[in-house]
Design a protein around this motif. Sequence first.
Motif, short mmCIF file in Angstrom:
data_model
loop_
_atom_site.label_atom_id
_atom_site.label_comp_id
_atom_site.label_asym_id
_atom_site.label_seq_id
_atom_site.Cartn_x
_atom_site.Cartn_y
_atom_site.Cartn_z
N LEU A 13 0.83 -1.21 0.00
CA LEU A 13 0.00 0.00 0.00
C LEU A 13 0.86 1.26 0.00
CD1 LEU A 13 -2.89 -1.00 2.41
CD2 LEU A 13 -3.06 -0.57 -0.05
N LYS A 14 1.97 1.24 0.72
CA LYS A 14 2.87 2.39 0.73
C LYS A 14 3.43 2.65 -0.67
CE LYS A 14 4.26 1.79 5.53
NZ LYS A 14 5.30 1.31 6.44
N ILE A 15 3.85 1.59 -1.34
CA ILE A 15 4.37 1.72 -2.71
C ILE A 15 3.27 2.22 -3.63
CG2 ILE A 15 5.20 0.41 -4.70
CD1 ILE A 15 6.64 -1.44 -2.64
N ALA A 16 2.08 1.63 -3.53
CA ALA A 16 0.97 2.00 -4.40
C ALA A 16 0.58 3.47 -4.21
CB ALA A 16 -0.24 1.10 -4.14
N ASN A 17 0.49 3.92 -2.97
CA ASN A 17 0.10 5.31 -2.72
C ASN A 17 1.17 6.29 -3.20
OD1 ASN A 17 -2.59 5.30 -1.68
ND2 ASN A 17 -1.78 4.23 0.08
N GLU A 18 2.43 5.90 -3.12
CA GLU A 18 3.49 6.75 -3.67
C GLU A 18 3.36 6.83 -5.20
OE1 GLU A 18 8.33 6.74 -3.98
OE2 GLU A 18 7.43 5.95 -2.16
N MET A 19 3.07 5.69 -5.83
CA MET A 19 2.88 5.69 -7.28
C MET A 19 1.69 6.57 -7.68
SD MET A 19 3.57 1.66 -8.17
CE MET A 19 3.18 1.81 -9.92
N ILE A 20 0.62 6.53 -6.89
CA ILE A 20 -0.56 7.36 -7.17
C ILE A 20 -0.17 8.83 -7.11
CG2 ILE A 20 -2.78 8.14 -6.24
CD1 ILE A 20 -3.27 5.20 -5.37
N ARG A 21 0.50 9.25 -6.04
CA ARG A 21 0.85 10.67 -5.87
C ARG A 21 1.79 11.17 -6.97
NH1 ARG A 21 0.89 8.82 -0.61
NH2 ARG A 21 3.15 8.56 -0.62
N ALA A 25 -2.10 11.51 -13.51
CA ALA A 25 -3.55 11.54 -13.36
C ALA A 25 -4.00 11.67 -11.90
CB ALA A 25 -4.16 10.28 -13.98
N TYR A 26 -3.06 11.98 -11.02
CA TYR A 26 -3.39 12.11 -9.59
C TYR A 26 -4.44 13.19 -9.37
CZ TYR A 26 -2.95 13.34 -4.67
OH TYR A 26 -3.21 13.64 -3.36
N ILE A 27 -5.42 12.87 -8.51
CA ILE A 27 -6.45 13.81 -8.07
C ILE A 27 -6.31 13.93 -6.56
CG2 ILE A 27 -8.93 14.20 -7.81
CD1 ILE A 27 -9.32 12.47 -10.32
N GLU A 28 -6.40 15.14 -6.03
CA GLU A 28 -6.30 15.36 -4.58
C GLU A 28 -7.26 14.42 -3.85
OE1 GLU A 28 -4.83 16.74 -1.14
OE2 GLU A 28 -4.14 17.48 -3.08
N GLY A 29 -6.75 13.70 -2.86
CA GLY A 29 -7.57 12.78 -2.08
C GLY A 29 -7.56 11.35 -2.60
N THR A 61 -14.14 7.46 -12.46
CA THR A 61 -13.45 6.83 -13.59
C THR A 61 -11.95 6.95 -13.45
OG1 THR A 61 -15.34 7.32 -15.03
CG2 THR A 61 -13.25 6.81 -16.11
N ALA A 62 -11.47 8.11 -13.01
CA ALA A 62 -10.04 8.32 -12.82
C ALA A 62 -9.49 7.37 -11.76
CB ALA A 62 -9.76 9.77 -12.44
N VAL A 63 -10.24 7.19 -10.67
CA VAL A 63 -9.81 6.29 -9.60
C VAL A 63 -9.78 4.85 -10.10
CG1 VAL A 63 -10.40 5.34 -7.33
CG2 VAL A 63 -10.59 7.79 -7.75
N PHE A 64 -10.84 4.44 -10.80
CA PHE A 64 -10.88 3.09 -11.35
C PHE A 64 -9.67 2.84 -12.25
CE2 PHE A 64 -11.88 0.21 -14.82
CZ PHE A 64 -12.26 -0.92 -14.14
N ASN A 65 -9.38 3.79 -13.12
CA ASN A 65 -8.24 3.64 -14.02
C ASN A 65 -6.91 3.58 -13.26
OD1 ASN A 65 -9.82 3.52 -16.33
ND2 ASN A 65 -9.74 5.72 -16.67
N MET A 66 -6.80 4.34 -12.20
CA MET A 66 -5.57 4.33 -11.39
C MET A 66 -5.40 2.97 -10.71
SD MET A 66 -2.87 5.99 -10.45
CE MET A 66 -3.24 7.73 -10.73
N PHE A 67 -6.48 2.43 -10.13
CA PHE A 67 -6.39 1.14 -9.47
C PHE A 67 -6.07 0.03 -10.48
CE2 PHE A 67 -9.29 2.42 -5.67
CZ PHE A 67 -8.30 3.26 -5.21
N LYS A 68 -6.59 0.17 -11.69
CA LYS A 68 -6.28 -0.78 -12.76
C LYS A 68 -4.79 -0.68 -13.12
CE LYS A 68 -7.55 -1.71 -17.55
NZ LYS A 68 -8.39 -1.26 -18.66
N TYR A 69 -4.28 0.52 -13.22
CA TYR A 69 -2.86 0.75 -13.50
C TYR A 69 -2.00 0.09 -12.41
CZ TYR A 69 1.53 3.40 -13.32
OH TYR A 69 2.85 3.77 -13.23
N LEU A 70 -2.36 0.31 -11.15
CA LEU A 70 -1.61 -0.30 -10.05
C LEU A 70 -1.63 -1.82 -10.15
CD1 LEU A 70 -2.82 1.89 -7.06
CD2 LEU A 70 -0.58 2.01 -8.19
#
Length: 81
Positions: A13-21, A25-29, A61-70
């Motif tokens: 989760l730490k790695i994934a959240n760093e990748m998100i930030r 396509a990062y969105i605040e929150g 949609t952006a969140v779904f795509n990010m989780f798919k990317y991860l």
Amino acid sequence: MAEKTPISADDLLKIANEMIREHDAYIEGMNTDSVEEKAGVMVFKGEYFLDDNGLPTPKTTAVFNMFKYLAHQLSKQYTIL
């Protein structure tokens, strides 16, 4: 197929959240707060930015795509302990 590295869910989760930030396509929150492995694929969950009626918003949609990317990036590298 290359051998996967065992990792704890918390460390993943730490790695994934760093990748998100760091992603364009990062969105605040946007973050992931849980992960599980199903048939060798990481399934990430977190805030989906649903509206008051529980319906998807454009951010969903952006969140779904990010989780798919991860899932694509991390499932091939890691397996949860």
